[in-house]
Write an enzyme that holds these catalytic residues in place. Structure first.
Site, mmCIF file in Angstrom:
data_model
loop_
_atom_site.group_PDB
_atom_site.id
_atom_site.type_symbol
_atom_site.label_atom_id
_atom_site.label_comp_id
_atom_site.label_asym_id
_atom_site.label_seq_id
_atom_site.Cartn_x
_atom_site.Cartn_y
_atom_site.Cartn_z
ATOM 1 N N SER A 151 0.855 -1.186 0.000
ATOM 2 C CA SER A 151 0.000 0.000 0.000
ATOM 3 C C SER A 151 0.887 1.231 0.000
ATOM 4 O O SER A 151 2.077 1.147 0.355
ATOM 5 C CB SER A 151 -0.895 0.003 1.246
ATOM 6 O OG SER A 151 -1.526 1.253 1.432
ATOM 7 N N TYR A 164 -2.581 -0.315 10.683
ATOM 8 C CA TYR A 164 -2.574 -0.815 9.306
ATOM 9 C C TYR A 164 -1.272 -0.488 8.580
ATOM 10 O O TYR A 164 -0.697 -1.348 7.901
ATOM 11 C CB TYR A 164 -3.753 -0.219 8.551
ATOM 12 C CG TYR A 164 -3.762 -0.488 7.069
ATOM 13 C CD1 TYR A 164 -4.008 -1.766 6.577
ATOM 14 C CD2 TYR A 164 -3.522 0.537 6.149
ATOM 15 C CE1 TYR A 164 -4.018 -2.019 5.218
ATOM 16 C CE2 TYR A 164 -3.534 0.290 4.793
ATOM 17 C CZ TYR A 164 -3.780 -0.983 4.326
ATOM 18 O OH TYR A 164 -3.794 -1.231 2.976
#
Length: 262
Positions: A151, A164
Site C-alpha cells: 500500500s 494498518y
C-alpha cells in the site's frame, strides 16, 4: 474514471498457469482473479467469505475453484497451496492479497487491534509466501512469481494508520527480502502499492455521514484527482505475475495516481 482498456484482456498472458489468489471474494482480490481468468489462468480463490467465493466461481465455473479459510491460520495457508498443486499439478503464481484495513490512531488502538491486523496482513502474507515457495521449489519445473499487496501506507506514513500502515511496511519488506533470497531459484517476488481504491468498502463511504466529504479530501491527495479502480490494480498485478516482468523482482510498484511522487 477508469481508463478505457484498464480491464480489457491483453491476449492470454497466463495461459496454462496455475494461480492462487488470497482475499479473492471481493475488492482487489476479486478483480485480480477475474483478470487472471481472462488471461487464461486456472485460479484457486481463497477467502474467509464463502458466499463471495461462490459468486466468483459461479461466474467462471471452468476456471475458478475455491478454498475457504483464514490466511492467518497455518493449516489454512498450507491447504490453499496444496489445493493449487493437487488440482493443477503445480503452482505458478501466488497473489498474497488478503488483508484488513482498520483506520485508527495509536491512542485509539489496543494491543488486540495490533495483533489482529498483524495476524492477517503480516503473518498471513508470510505463511502464504512460505508455502508457495516450498511448492514452487519442489515442482518439476521449479520457479514462479509471487505478487504481494502492499500500500502507499507501506511506503510512507499517513495519519490514522498506526496499526494498518506498519503491517503494510511488513508487506513491502517481506517482498524485498524474499526477492533477494529466491531469485537464483527462479522465483520472482514483487508487490504493488495501491493508493485509495474504490473497493466495495470505500464505495459504501459515499452513503455514510461525512463520507462524501472525506473521500473528496482523499481524492485531492492523489495528484490525478481521483481514486483508483480495482481493475487498474489488477492490471499491474498481471504485469508483475506474467513473463512480461521476467527480469523484474524486488519491486514495490505504486498504483496510486501519483501519491508517492509528491
Amino acid at each position: 474514471m477508469v481508463t478505457e482498456n484498464a480491464g480489457s484482456p491483453a491476449g492470454g498472458r497466463l495461459v496454462g498457469r496455475s494461480c492462487a489468489v488470497t482475499g479473492a471474494a471481493s475488492g482487489i482480490g476479486r478483480a485480480v482473479a477475474e483478470r487472471f481468468v481472462r488471461e487464461g489462468a486456472s485460479v484457486v480463490a481463497f477467502d474467509v467469505d464463502e458466499a463471495g467465493l461462490d459468486r466468483l466461481a459461479e461466474r467462471f465455473p471452468d476456471a475458478v475453484s475455491t478454498v475457504v479459510g483464514d490466511v492467518a491460520r497455518d493449516e489454512d495457508a498450507r491447504r490453499l497451496v496444496a489445493a493449487a498443486v493437487e488440482r493443477h499439478g503445480r503452482l505458478d503464481v501466488l497473489v498474497a492479497n488478503a488483508g484488513i484495513i482498520p483506520l485508527m490512531e495509536i491512542t485509539e488502538a489496543t494491543a488486540e487491534d495490533w495483533d489482529h491486523v498483524m495476524a492477517v496482513d503480516g503473518r498471513g502474507m508470510f505463511l502464504t509466501c512460505k508455502y508457495a515457495i516450498e511448492a514452487m521449489t519442489a515442482q518439476d519445473r521449479p520457479g514462479g512469481s509471487i505478487v504481494c499487496l502492499s500500500s502507499i501506507s507501506g511506503e510512507a506514513g499517513q495519519r490514522g494508520q498506526a496499526v494498518y500502515g506498519p503491517a503494510k511496511f511488513v508487506a513491502s519488506g517481506l517482498t524485498k527480502h524474499l526477492a533477494v533470497e529466491w531469485a537464483d531459484r527462479g522465483i520472482r517476488v514483487n508487490a504493488v502499492a495501491p493508493g485509495t481504491i474504490t473497493t466495495e468498502r470505500v464505495a459504501r463511504l459515499y452513503d455514510e455521514p461525512g463520507g462524501t466529504e472525506y473521500l473528496g479530501a482523499i481524492e485531492k491527495l492523489h495528484p490525478m484527482g481521483r481514486l483508483g479502480d480495482p481493475a487498474e490494480v489488477a492490471a499491474a498485478v498481471l504485469f508483475l505475475a506474467s513473463d512480461d516482468a521476467s527480469f523484474v523482482t524486488g519491486v514495490v510498484l505504486p498504483v496510486d495516481g501519483g501519491y508517492l511522487a509528491q
